[in-house]
Write a protein that holds these residues in place. Sequence first.
Motif, PDB file in Angstrom:
ATOM      1  N   LYS A 164       8.193   6.987  -1.348  1.00 52.28           N
ATOM      2  CA  LYS A 164       9.538   7.231  -0.917  1.00 52.28           C
ATOM      3  C   LYS A 164      10.118   8.198  -1.997  1.00 52.28           C
ATOM      4  CE  LYS A 164      11.682   3.307   1.091  1.00 52.28           C
ATOM      5  NZ  LYS A 164      12.758   2.141   1.058  1.00 52.28           N
ATOM      6  N   ILE A 165       9.640   8.480  -3.096  1.00 46.60           N
ATOM      7  CA  ILE A 165      10.363   9.482  -4.125  1.00 46.60           C
ATOM      8  C   ILE A 165       8.899  10.278  -4.602  1.00 46.60           C
ATOM      9  CG2 ILE A 165      12.061   8.045  -4.783  1.00 46.60           C
ATOM     10  CD1 ILE A 165      10.535   7.271  -7.340  1.00 46.60           C
ATOM     11  N   PHE A 166       9.252  11.461  -5.137  1.00 47.26           N
ATOM     12  CA  PHE A 166       8.540  12.491  -5.797  1.00 47.26           C
ATOM     13  C   PHE A 166       8.463  12.196  -7.295  1.00 47.26           C
ATOM     14  CE2 PHE A 166       9.267  14.741  -1.723  1.00 47.26           C
ATOM     15  CZ  PHE A 166       8.019  14.895  -1.276  1.00 47.26           C
ATOM     16  N   PRO A 167       7.356  12.374  -8.104  1.00 49.98           N
ATOM     17  CA  PRO A 167       7.513  12.150  -9.213  1.00 49.98           C
ATOM     18  C   PRO A 167       8.111  13.179 -10.118  1.00 49.98           C
ATOM     19  CG  PRO A 167       5.321  13.172  -8.868  1.00 49.98           C
ATOM     20  CD  PRO A 167       6.068  12.823  -7.407  1.00 49.98           C
ATOM     21  N   LYS A 168       8.665  12.807 -11.291  1.00 53.90           N
ATOM     22  CA  LYS A 168       9.480  13.650 -12.036  1.00 53.90           C
ATOM     23  C   LYS A 168       8.609  14.938 -12.639  1.00 53.90           C
ATOM     24  CE  LYS A 168      13.241  11.190 -12.468  1.00 53.90           C
ATOM     25  NZ  LYS A 168      14.328  11.858 -11.558  1.00 53.90           N
ATOM     26  N   TRP A 169       7.311  14.999 -12.666  1.00 52.12           N
ATOM     27  CA  TRP A 169       6.349  15.992 -13.008  1.00 52.12           C
ATOM     28  C   TRP A 169       6.540  17.242 -12.290  1.00 52.12           C
ATOM     29  CZ3 TRP A 169       2.849  17.218  -9.799  1.00 52.12           C
ATOM     30  CH2 TRP A 169       2.187  16.337  -8.997  1.00 52.12           C
ATOM     31  N   LEU A 170       6.948  16.956 -10.880  1.00 49.53           N
ATOM     32  CA  LEU A 170       7.104  17.876  -9.836  1.00 49.53           C
ATOM     33  C   LEU A 170       8.248  18.906 -10.281  1.00 49.53           C
ATOM     34  CD1 LEU A 170       5.905  19.106  -7.471  1.00 49.53           C
ATOM     35  CD2 LEU A 170       6.945  17.526  -5.918  1.00 49.53           C
TER      36      LEU A 170
ATOM     37  N   SER B 181       0.695  -1.283   0.067  1.00 46.06           N
ATOM     38  CA  SER B 181      -0.180  -0.023   0.026  1.00 46.06           C
ATOM     39  C   SER B 181       0.926   1.072  -0.118  1.00 46.06           C
ATOM     40  CB  SER B 181      -0.930  -0.173   1.090  1.00 46.06           C
ATOM     41  OG  SER B 181      -0.197  -0.056   2.341  1.00 46.06           O
ATOM     42  N   LEU B 182       1.906   1.254   0.817  1.00 45.80           N
ATOM     43  CA  LEU B 182       3.106   2.218   0.471  1.00 45.80           C
ATOM     44  C   LEU B 182       3.532   2.458  -0.829  1.00 45.80           C
ATOM     45  CD1 LEU B 182       4.834   1.607   3.989  1.00 45.80           C
ATOM     46  CD2 LEU B 182       3.308   3.563   3.669  1.00 45.80           C
ATOM     47  N   GLY B 183       3.861   1.586  -1.537  1.00 47.70           N
ATOM     48  CA  GLY B 183       4.137   1.654  -2.826  1.00 47.70           C
ATOM     49  C   GLY B 183       3.200   1.984  -3.872  1.00 47.70           C
ATOM     50  N   VAL B 184       1.893   1.654  -3.501  1.00 44.40           N
ATOM     51  CA  VAL B 184       0.882   2.047  -4.590  1.00 44.40           C
ATOM     52  C   VAL B 184       0.961   3.773  -4.694  1.00 44.40           C
ATOM     53  CG1 VAL B 184      -1.476   2.155  -4.369  1.00 44.40           C
ATOM     54  CG2 VAL B 184      -0.426   0.140  -4.496  1.00 44.40           C
ATOM     55  N   ALA B 185       1.232   4.200  -3.521  1.00 43.99           N
ATOM     56  CA  ALA B 185       1.043   5.773  -3.311  1.00 43.99           C
ATOM     57  C   ALA B 185       1.917   6.477  -4.350  1.00 43.99           C
ATOM     58  CB  ALA B 185       1.383   6.308  -1.987  1.00 43.99           C
ATOM     59  N   GLU B 186       2.996   5.691  -4.645  1.00 35.85           N
ATOM     60  CA  GLU B 186       3.848   6.527  -5.705  1.00 35.85           C
ATOM     61  C   GLU B 186       3.414   6.428  -6.989  1.00 35.85           C
ATOM     62  OE1 GLU B 186       7.526   4.469  -5.569  1.00 35.85           O
ATOM     63  OE2 GLU B 186       8.025   5.056  -3.283  1.00 35.85           O
ATOM     64  N   GLU B 187       2.612   5.395  -7.222  1.00 39.51           N
ATOM     65  CA  GLU B 187       1.809   5.200  -8.512  1.00 39.51           C
ATOM     66  C   GLU B 187       0.853   6.153  -8.692  1.00 39.51           C
ATOM     67  OE1 GLU B 187       0.433   1.429  -9.692  1.00 39.51           O
ATOM     68  OE2 GLU B 187       2.253   0.235  -8.669  1.00 39.51           O
TER      69      GLU B 187
ATOM     70  N   LEU C 221      -1.521  11.588 -11.030  1.00 38.30           N
ATOM     71  CA  LEU C 221      -2.286  12.974 -10.620  1.00 38.30           C
ATOM     72  C   LEU C 221      -1.630  13.969 -11.082  1.00 38.30           C
ATOM     73  CD1 LEU C 221      -3.609  11.930  -7.122  1.00 38.30           C
ATOM     74  CD2 LEU C 221      -4.861  11.991  -9.234  1.00 38.30           C
ATOM     75  N   GLN C 222      -0.843  13.828 -11.968  1.00 42.21           N
ATOM     76  CA  GLN C 222       0.050  15.161 -12.793  1.00 42.21           C
ATOM     77  C   GLN C 222      -0.999  16.170 -13.358  1.00 42.21           C
ATOM     78  OE1 GLN C 222       2.834  14.016 -16.221  1.00 42.21           O
ATOM     79  NE2 GLN C 222       3.116  16.199 -16.478  1.00 42.21           N
ATOM     80  N   PRO C 223      -0.828  17.384 -12.779  1.00 44.57           N
ATOM     81  CA  PRO C 223      -1.659  18.291 -13.110  1.00 44.57           C
ATOM     82  C   PRO C 223      -1.193  19.158 -14.509  1.00 44.57           C
ATOM     83  CG  PRO C 223      -0.053  19.068 -11.469  1.00 44.57           C
ATOM     84  CD  PRO C 223       0.084  17.685 -11.539  1.00 44.57           C
ATOM     85  N   HIS C 224      -2.210  19.986 -15.047  1.00 41.42           N
ATOM     86  CA  HIS C 224      -1.691  20.891 -15.929  1.00 41.42           C
ATOM     87  C   HIS C 224      -0.694  21.630 -15.698  1.00 41.42           C
ATOM     88  CE1 HIS C 224      -2.203  23.903 -19.503  1.00 41.42           C
ATOM     89  NE2 HIS C 224      -2.696  22.727 -20.104  1.00 41.42           N
TER      90      HIS C 224
END
Length: 1048
Positions: A835-841, A807-813, A818-821
């Motif tokens: 553990k990591i933030f997405p690249k779009w950020l 469940s912790l790993g699903v949060a990263e997906e 949820l990448q915004p415009h």
Amino acid sequence: MDVGAELKKLEGTLSTICDVLEDAEGRQVQERALRGWLGRIKDVAYDIDDLLDEDFAKNWKRSLTDPESSTTSWMKGTVSRVLSLPNSVMFQLKIAREIREIRERLDELAEERSKFHLQERCVVTCCRQENVVREETSSFVIESEVYGREEDKKKIIEFLVDTPGGDLGIIAIVGMGGLGKTTLAQLVYNDRQISDHFEKRIWVCVSDDFDHKRLVRSIIEHTTGNACDLTSMASMQSKLKQELEKKIFLLVLDDVWNENYEKWDKFRTLLTIGATESKIIVTTRSSRVASVMATVEPHFLKTLSEDDCWLLFERRAFGIGACEKTANLVTIGKEIVKKCGGVPLAAKVLGSLMRSKRRESEWLAVRDNDSWKLEENEILPALRLSYNHLPSHLKQCFAYCSIFPKDTIIIIKDLIQLWIAEGFVRSLNESMELEDVGYQYIEELLSRSLFEEPRHMIGAVVIHDLVHDLAQFVSGEECSSIGKVVNRRDIYPSTRYSSFIYTIEIIPSVLEIVNKAKKLRTFYFLKSHPFVQIGKEDMMLKILQTVFSSMKLLRALYLKYYPIKELPNSISNLRHLRYLNLSYTNLEILPQSIGFLQNLQVLDLQGCRFLKELPDSIGNLSNLLALNLEYCTSFVFLPNSIGHLKSLQTLNLANTRIKRFPESICCLSDLRSINLGHCLFLRKLSENKKNAKNLTCLRTGHCHRLTCMPAGLTQPSYFRDLLLFDVYEKRECGLKELNRLNLEGILLITSLENVKNFQQAREANLIEMDGLNALSLAWDLDTYKKQMEACVRTEVEGKARQGLINSLGVAEEVLNGLQPHENLTLLGIYRYPGKIFPKWLESSLPNLVLLHLSFCFRCKALPRTSQLHNLETLSLEKLPVVKSLPSLGQLPALKVLHLVSLLAVTSLDSEFYGAGDDAFPVLENLRLEHMPKLEGWCEASAAQRSFPRLSELRLLDCPKLKELPSSFPSVEQLYLCANSELLLSSLPRCAFPNLKIVHLASSDDPARPSVLQTLAERITFVKCLNFYWWDPMDADDLDFIRRISEFR
């Protein structure tokens, strides 16, 4: 008498007289007779409006029996209102008599008008400049008589001298009248560094007349020292070029009011002939002028400290030939100086006033009375310039604010609703809501320095004491405040707007006062202090009954916290009422007679915790626009008649116990906003396929029993304000519901732990929502805490442990999906368990202005920020395993940086600053709070300039911090914990040369006196204030972090 014809004549006469009101308004200060005439004409205008409203009410009463009657048809205009009245002989006679009386009064006033030789003017809604007399300024200043402006002067000179050449550089000095903008410009203009740097220095007093031909002539005369007799623009332009071409010049444009960009640009183009290092200083009261003219952020001039005001006052009051400087007079004088509110002009005027007063009794009289403000001096004329430049619709809005006591924090939404109720807000565009126009009015008054925004509070304004005096002066007898704490207690026959500041002492006389107030339009009740005890309920009820029987012309009634359990039936007398605020009263029921308030537009019942339901007669309020029931924690039922409120636009039911809506709610075709946040018992929303088209704001957060969104929302609907979407586990609807809502504005999504995978997150399709400007994404920490407990309790620990890891790993997906415009400007991520933030950020949000990352408890590395060029506010809070920070110093727009509860960070080193020439070039506010392992904060490199604009620094609960940069030249406020002895002892001496206030977190530590002594040794000791501070991390959270860190 033909009533319709008479009414048209009446309107024609009134229209003719109204055309000269602007001229009368401008001249009334000097001409007492004219002031009286203006008061009488306003009185007649009010009476006409009351008559039309009264007759409209009669017509409405008849319409109650007509099921086809249209609400909107009642509002077609004043003539049509009366023409459609009942054809009763008695009724016609009554109206005819009242109209005849008003015509006689108007004819008399029209005859008097000729005596004053008034000029007819068109009343316009844009800013109109009056011919006001103000002494022309020059560049001369006596520097030794100026106090407290050293840092301001330094900042302006830095811009003028150190900013590299390019386009013509322009800085604006902005502030209210009397604050010393011109004086600051004079100080800069005459500085040796400036005279050495610029080949030509030119001073032009602009004032009202922003005529580029006049301004060019002034520049030529200043540079040549001779009168300019050139008449054509071509010849003047040629002479200007001869004087300034390729020369480094400084031009001061003092007292600018022009907000027309085309006018400014036409003049600016003429000045581009100089060298690229040339600069312009503009002084103005309007931030709009600054936005039109300046090329850099304006310099907002602050009020002086009490110490600096005292020095200014002392120089005037105790100079040569003045009274003897005794200890008693100094003590009284320092109390008098507090009246200045930090305005240097007031300090000078008061000092000059006291110069000739030699007896203590005379000084005490000034200390205890404000009449000096109305005497012949410079203060009111200086401030009145700002008022004179207001358009007419803003003048009445500003004057109205005199009913609020000084130092009142005024809630903007309440103020706008009061303005609308009084008819002050007018929209020239039918598609624009009056509330939006009201917000424009607020912005206008803020930009003109007549309103200020309080620190640490959003959605409110305050009024400086001297500006409040101006509001009282221009409102005259129209506005009043009843209460012991204010000077003006009387209500006059002409008073229309009043506040009642409740004190125990005033209760005995209040019935007499209220009985005199028969023409009041606003009655605003407020307590003199939040904790003041209110009198007996029976007495307060009697006062209210008197209000309802005497003040029948009320448009606005504000009774927040009023001590009543029931509302008298006589409230039905208030047929003119538009605004009724009964919030936080102990009301248990509303009377059926409330249905007779046919003009009512706003009904605010927020916080009425004993109110369970509304009467059926509520459906008769066909003009009601807003109904607020938030925090009515006993409220369970809306009557079916709610569907008759065809004008209703805003319905707030947040934090109520409502379980369902009546079917008739689907008839509310004009409904724009519904707030259902924390309606824990609500199970279903009514289907509203037909009438959901106007809905733009829906909040459903924490409605845990709500199973699905209504199908009607599949219609093309644009949510512009706020949608709180709770992904509750047992809901049938998921994030795909968002994909069909055409969202704009703000979106908050909670309970994201219930989203199962990347695909479900992607179904929200946030990346296509180009109108979305603010996004908040939140997970529920308690969910993971419960899973952790299950790992300990269950016999199959391995399975439970694996479930938690999954469940912790699903949060990263989910976050990745949820990448915004790219248009997004505000982003908050809360309790993210990945553990990591997405690249779009890092790379896909070029327009981001605010980023808040809170309790991302497993993230070890922060996203790179190098591409966030527009980021102004960055808050990193409760990131317990982050060990290092990226190069935040290279964010070119960063103004606010909060680093709170970064438990693993040990140092702020060179990486924190980055490798550019400047580090944190525009940062103004920096918080380092609860960082238990932080030991060092190193200097920037020798080639770097760091923190040039930092004004507020907080160093709280950093117990190991023993190394700081050596200098914070612009810091004015410093926050410290009283027990941070290691930090205090290592403070570099003279590190804070411009420090004004030290805030010490309250401490009962017996070592506190030694702390103060250490402070006094390390810094030039200034005012020391206490405040309360608490640890932002609780023990349960820390224990959870420790245990979950064992999971890989």
